[in-house]
Design an enzyme around this catalytic site. Sequence first.
Site, short mmCIF file in Angstrom:
data_model
loop_
_atom_site.label_atom_id
_atom_site.label_comp_id
_atom_site.label_asym_id
_atom_site.label_seq_id
_atom_site.Cartn_x
_atom_site.Cartn_y
_atom_site.Cartn_z
CG ASP A 95 -2.25 0.64 1.02
OD1 ASP A 95 -3.28 0.01 1.35
OD2 ASP A 95 -2.26 1.76 0.50
CG ASP A 191 -4.40 5.93 0.96
OD1 ASP A 191 -4.28 6.98 1.63
OD2 ASP A 191 -5.35 5.15 1.07
CD GLU A 243 -8.68 4.96 -1.44
OE1 GLU A 243 -9.60 4.72 -0.62
OE2 GLU A 243 -7.65 5.62 -1.14
CG HIS A 315 -9.02 -0.70 4.55
ND1 HIS A 315 -8.82 -0.79 3.17
CD2 HIS A 315 -8.57 0.51 4.91
CE1 HIS A 315 -8.25 0.33 2.75
NE2 HIS A 315 -8.10 1.14 3.78
CG ASP A 316 -11.29 2.89 3.73
OD1 ASP A 316 -10.64 3.32 2.76
OD2 ASP A 316 -10.82 2.80 4.89
#
Length: 526
Positions: A95, A191, A243, A315-316
């Site tokens: 990530d 990210d 993302e 995870h969000d």
Amino acid sequence: MWWQSAVVYQIYPRSFADSDGDGVGDLGGIRSRLDYLAELGVDVLWLSPIYRSPQDDNGYDISDYRDIDPTFGTLEQFDALLADVHERGMKLVMDLVVNHTSDEHPWFVESRASRDNPRRDWYWWRDEPTNWRSFFSGPTWELDETTGQYYLHLFSRTQPDLNWENPEVRQAIYAMMRWWLDRGVDGFRMDVVNMLSKDPALPDAPGGDGSPYYISGPRIHEFMQEMHREVFDGRDGLMTVGEMPGVTLEDAQLFTDPARHELDMVFQFEHVQLDQDGSKWNHHPLRLRDLKRSFGRWQAGLAERGWNSLYWNNHDQPRIVSRFGDGSPEAAKMLGTVLHLHRGTPYVYQGEELGMTNFPFTSIDEFRDIESLNHYAEEGPSSLPALRDRSRDNARTPMQWDASPNAGFTTGTPWLAVNPNHTEINTEAQRADPGSVFHHYRRLIELRHTEPAVVHGSFSMLLEEDARVYAFTRAHGGTELLVLGNFSGEEVPIDLSGWEDAEVVIGSPGAALGPWEGRVYRRYWR
Ligand code: TEU
């Protein structure tokens, strides 16, 4: 491209498996579960951040990009994990969190030391703040007493934004990325990467929504192409996914067009905001037509140029089976079938392959997520029902390995409570049950690896106005697939004219779809 026929598995290291009993998952835990992932059949592991971090935002606040946080392990343990992943024929992507650092990163510590520090311009400093609101509630500007100026943070005040206008910043990031690639990692999930370029004027915004000035900003494509030249050119076998909250289809076509040398794919957010009214905390039941319109548009829009990522969970996001389904194994299988048969690269978030559900939160004391706690602090107890349904902590409860007290996740006290339904929903029970959600996902992944139409087939939406059934076809080289998903708790009769002699490759035959049932037919054109 290899990643077009791959399936990616996202691991949230804090919640996957704990090998030292401190109640927090770690690299040793991941390494001990690689055979499980190999049996599932996934091709790529994406690890949410494991770098040194104060863990304010669970690792998305990095204080050292070239070290592993002791909570998770050491660089040596990382190398051992990577070797074991590669030995099993899988790949591992890291990530990359470079829109911001932690406020404990030496770069920021120096930058805030004085107005003339050489790293001052590595972040965004202003005498006057704008009226922008942060993603985690409150303003995006924090006054730093030492130098009497404000610094920008789109997320928490402990996550100051890096100033990508500064070429020194960009080169330092590219060097760090090459360092990980030289260590053997196979790519990056990036990210909020469409927020790197801000409008340097940083103007006030109507209603405090500054996103028009930092979502896909003026130099974003220049930065993506520079990154590709500086980091990825001359390297093979890698995968990149960006993302991108708020990304448009038109921009995604530019970001993922191979001829432009930017990214392989992006995470867009349209389908995970269809049941929201303005903010994520105000929501309504999904209208299936909205989902078909959205997916249909992205399937068509990236059919010729670019490539889609496919995801329900991460995870969000709250667990999709509780959100778009009724929490049942049938709904979990149907949602998997519908997603995995679309054109694009599927992402499986840990526990999705078991049908893990949202957690039955009852009190604010059970939450740990900074976004949720800040929202509660701002809105008070009346926000608890929305937190229960929408908090990111729903996705972050420990992985459910077995029916034992802490689901086999840890021998210690889990950092976040285990879902009580782990006695029913866990890998041990499902690996032993051929009809389980686990084995259903294993078959979906196998189908993607063995049926070219799943990877390359053209996409055609059917029944666009039907409020209960999601239906589409995929066609490739004389093979055609019909995919059906019942998004309701009722039995729905289906018209199968022309498919009477077709083979059922996923699900079971029948003149109707049962509640929450999914099915895939295959026929051949000679
Ligand atoms: O998420 C960015 C993002 O869009 C989310 O903040 C999203 O808006 C929100 O979670 C929806 O509830 C990325 C990471 O995935 C997230 O975990 C981090 O908190 C965030 O960036 C900051 O790094």
